[in-house]
Design an enzyme around this catalytic site. Structure first.
Site, PDB file in Angstrom:
ATOM      1  N   HIS A 157       0.859  -1.196   0.000  1.00 40.02           N
ATOM      2  CA  HIS A 157       0.000   0.000   0.000  1.00 40.02           C
ATOM      3  C   HIS A 157       0.895   1.245   0.000  1.00 40.02           C
ATOM      4  CE1 HIS A 157      -3.182   2.724   0.594  1.00 40.02           C
ATOM      5  NE2 HIS A 157      -3.858   2.136   1.563  1.00 40.02           N
ATOM      6  N   HIS A 172      -2.521   7.000  -0.838  1.00 38.61           N
ATOM      7  CA  HIS A 172      -3.488   7.616   0.083  1.00 38.61           C
ATOM      8  C   HIS A 172      -2.925   8.231   1.351  1.00 38.61           C
ATOM      9  CE1 HIS A 172      -6.737   4.931  -1.942  1.00 38.61           C
ATOM     10  NE2 HIS A 172      -6.511   6.057  -2.595  1.00 38.61           N
ATOM     11  N   TYR A 232      -0.513   7.388   3.400  1.00 42.22           N
ATOM     12  CA  TYR A 232       0.052   6.572   4.478  1.00 42.22           C
ATOM     13  C   TYR A 232       1.582   6.564   4.399  1.00 42.22           C
ATOM     14  CZ  TYR A 232      -4.843   5.660   5.100  1.00 42.22           C
ATOM     15  OH  TYR A 232      -6.185   5.850   5.302  1.00 42.22           O
TER      16      TYR A 232
HETATM   17  C1  LIG Z   1     -14.924   1.978   2.731  1.00 44.37           C
HETATM   18  C2  LIG Z   1     -13.649   2.220   1.977  1.00 44.37           C
HETATM   19  C3  LIG Z   1     -12.477   1.669   2.449  1.00 44.37           C
HETATM   20  C4  LIG Z   1     -11.280   1.817   1.724  1.00 44.37           C
HETATM   21  N1  LIG Z   1     -10.154   1.202   2.175  1.00 44.37           N
HETATM   22  C5  LIG Z   1      -9.036   1.199   1.418  1.00 44.37           C
HETATM   23  C6  LIG Z   1      -7.909   0.422   1.792  1.00 44.37           C
HETATM   24  O1  LIG Z   1      -7.904  -0.297   2.801  1.00 44.37           O
HETATM   25  N2  LIG Z   1      -6.819   0.474   0.978  1.00 44.37           N
HETATM   26  C7  LIG Z   1      -6.780   1.236  -0.152  1.00 44.37           C
HETATM   27  O2  LIG Z   1      -5.762   1.234  -0.857  1.00 44.37           O
HETATM   28  N3  LIG Z   1      -7.841   1.959  -0.536  1.00 44.37           N
HETATM   29  C8  LIG Z   1      -8.964   1.941   0.205  1.00 44.37           C
HETATM   30  N4  LIG Z   1     -10.077   2.635  -0.211  1.00 44.37           N
HETATM   31  C9  LIG Z   1     -10.081   3.219  -1.559  1.00 44.37           C
HETATM   32  C10 LIG Z   1     -10.692   2.212  -2.548  1.00 44.37           C
HETATM   33  O3  LIG Z   1      -9.870   1.069  -2.730  1.00 44.37           O
HETATM   34  C11 LIG Z   1     -10.922   2.851  -3.927  1.00 44.37           C
HETATM   35  O4  LIG Z   1      -9.700   3.274  -4.464  1.00 44.37           O
HETATM   36  C12 LIG Z   1     -11.889   4.026  -3.816  1.00 44.37           C
HETATM   37  O5  LIG Z   1     -13.076   3.625  -3.154  1.00 44.37           O
HETATM   38  C13 LIG Z   1     -12.271   4.556  -5.185  1.00 44.37           C
HETATM   39  O6  LIG Z   1     -12.788   3.523  -5.993  1.00 44.37           O
HETATM   40  P1  LIG Z   1     -14.381   3.341  -6.216  1.00 44.37           P
HETATM   41  O7  LIG Z   1     -14.856   4.592  -6.878  1.00 44.37           O
HETATM   42  O8  LIG Z   1     -14.476   2.119  -7.097  1.00 44.37           O
HETATM   43  O9  LIG Z   1     -15.004   3.125  -4.871  1.00 44.37           O
HETATM   44  C14 LIG Z   1     -11.271   2.560   0.529  1.00 44.37           C
HETATM   45  C15 LIG Z   1     -12.447   3.164   0.096  1.00 44.37           C
HETATM   46  C16 LIG Z   1     -13.628   2.997   0.787  1.00 44.37           C
HETATM   47  C17 LIG Z   1     -14.887   3.615   0.250  1.00 44.37           C
END
Ligand SMILES: Cc1cc2nc3c(=O)[nH]c(=O)nc-3n(C[C@H](O)[C@H](O)[C@H](O)COP(=O)(O)O)c2cc1C
Length: 379
Positions: free
Chosen positions: A186, A189, A191
């Protein structure tokens, strides 16, 4: 014909048995894994791993989202006891955690899924309440995240960095012991890894700060260590050069993304998973003109795009060869049978944000409905 040519023919096929098909639902070979479609479960933190230990209810959650030949990425999973910053997120640094992952991985494998574990360290996105002995969280910097509840982190000494790299290496080894097919680092975002990559956070003066090369050193050392430990063919990385989530942004995200994509080629890792520039934050969409195309072109392995995708633009991205695979977050969270719904052009369940991060073992987690078994293609 060379092996690569066969692969590329298979991987570019938009026809199955001579008939045109839905690009997202065409097969794709990623290293040693044969995917039956290109709809990937994005990593999604769900805060239901009590005391950082994955729970039995995750067996149902992940197996609901498994298809034969589908690729799933776990929620972000801590590499050590300093890696946490949110309630009830899982880890993979203790024997108990490894054992707890095993039945979850087994359930995904029993249905024919391919399962990667996302390895995570939050860095400064934490506070002493999440840290061993109530110590300050660690980071590339001692600057806190602006305008938030987060405390000032402690800047890692140069000599401490190999230990953190080693934590990722051991966590990767643990993931393989738990049965995972591979790991995703990862690096997105805001981190810890992102805190090294981005020039508005990283204010170091040692070999891990300053130039682009120096800021990327920590990420690439982790890549190298994990690749040596478990094999580059089991390793992917997630990056979000354009995001400014958690006050982590860069003055030249395209240069950063491009440098990383090119550097990753040296290690021959399986995939590069990038978050679309439109996702400035982890779950909010903004339209902007930059694209991932330069990175897609520069990276030699499999490219996964994520962020704000619906069925139509996912199909278009695959069809136009702008990506190999598309990771779906919120739609997959709310639609356990998302690939089937795409196939049948069925309506989607809406997601409920208020239950994304609650600790309930069922609500907002395993209670999103499947399509009725009776729904037919013509429905
Ligand atoms: C509830 C939630 C939890 C997420 N947790 C992670 C995570 O653990 N690791 C990560 O890389 N991105 C995380 N994200 C980002 C998602 O992987 C994804 O990149 C983001 O939701 C945008 O894609 P989408 O439009 O298909 O939802 C999270 C997003 C949401 C909504």
């Amino acid at each position: 014909m060379q092996k690569g040519e066969v692969n590329s023919q298979i991987n570019n096929a938009m026809y199955v048995n001579g008939a045109p098909t839905i690009p997202l639902l065409t097969p794709y070979r990623i290293g040693q894994f044969n995917l039956s479609h290109r709809v990937v479960l994005a990593p999604l933190t769900r805060n239901r791993s009590y005391n950082n230990v994955p729970q039995p209810h995750a067996i149902l959650y992940y197996s609901q989202r498994t298809t034969k030949g589908g690729l799933l990425i776990t929620e972000a999973t801590g590499v050590s006891d300093t890696a946490q910053g949110y309630p009830e997120t899982p880890g993979i640094w203790t024997k108990e955690q490894i054992e707890a992952w095993k039945p979850i991985v087994d359930a995904v494998h029993a249905k024919g899924g391919i399962f990667f574990c996302q390895l995570w360290h939050v860095g400064r996105v934490s506070n002493p309440g999440f840290q061993p002995g109530g110590q300050d969280p660690i980071s590339s910097t001692d600057k806190p995240i602006k305008g938030t509840k987060y405390t000032s982190p402690r800047r890692l000494g140069t000599e401490e960095i190999p230990q953190i790299v080693n934590d990722f290496r051991i966590a990767a080894r643990n993931a393989i012991e738990a049965g995972f097919d591979g790991v995703e680092i990862h690096g997105a975002h805001g981190y810890l890894i992102d805190q090294f990559l981005k020039d508005n956070v990283n204010d170091r003066t040692d070999q891990y700060g300053g130039s682009l090369e120096n800021r990327c050193r920590f990420a690439l050392e982790i890549v190298e260590a994990v690749a040596n430990e478990i094999g580059a063919d089991r390793l992917g990385i997630r990056l979000s050069p354009f995001a400014d989530y958690m006050d982590s942004f860069d003055s030249n995200p395209t240069a950063l993304g491009l440098y990383l994509a090119e550097s990753l080629n040296k290690y021959g890792i399986l995939y590069c998973h990038m978050v679309e520039p439109r996702m400035k934050t982890a779950a909010e969409k903004h339209e902007i003109s930059e694209t991932l195309l330069p990175m897609r072109k520069a990276f030699n392995g499999t490219f996964i795009s994520a962020g704000g995708y619906h069925k139509e633009d996912g199909n278009k991205a695959v069809e136009e060869n702008r990506t190999d695979l598309v990771a779906y977050g919120r739609w997959f969270l709310a639609n356990p049978d998302l690939p089937k719904r795409f196939e049948l052009n069925a309506p989607l369940n809406n997601y409920n944000r208020t239950t994304f991060y609650i600790q309930d073992p069922v609500v907002g987690y395993t209670d999103y409905p499947f399509l009725e078994d009776t729904v037919s293609v013509s429905a």
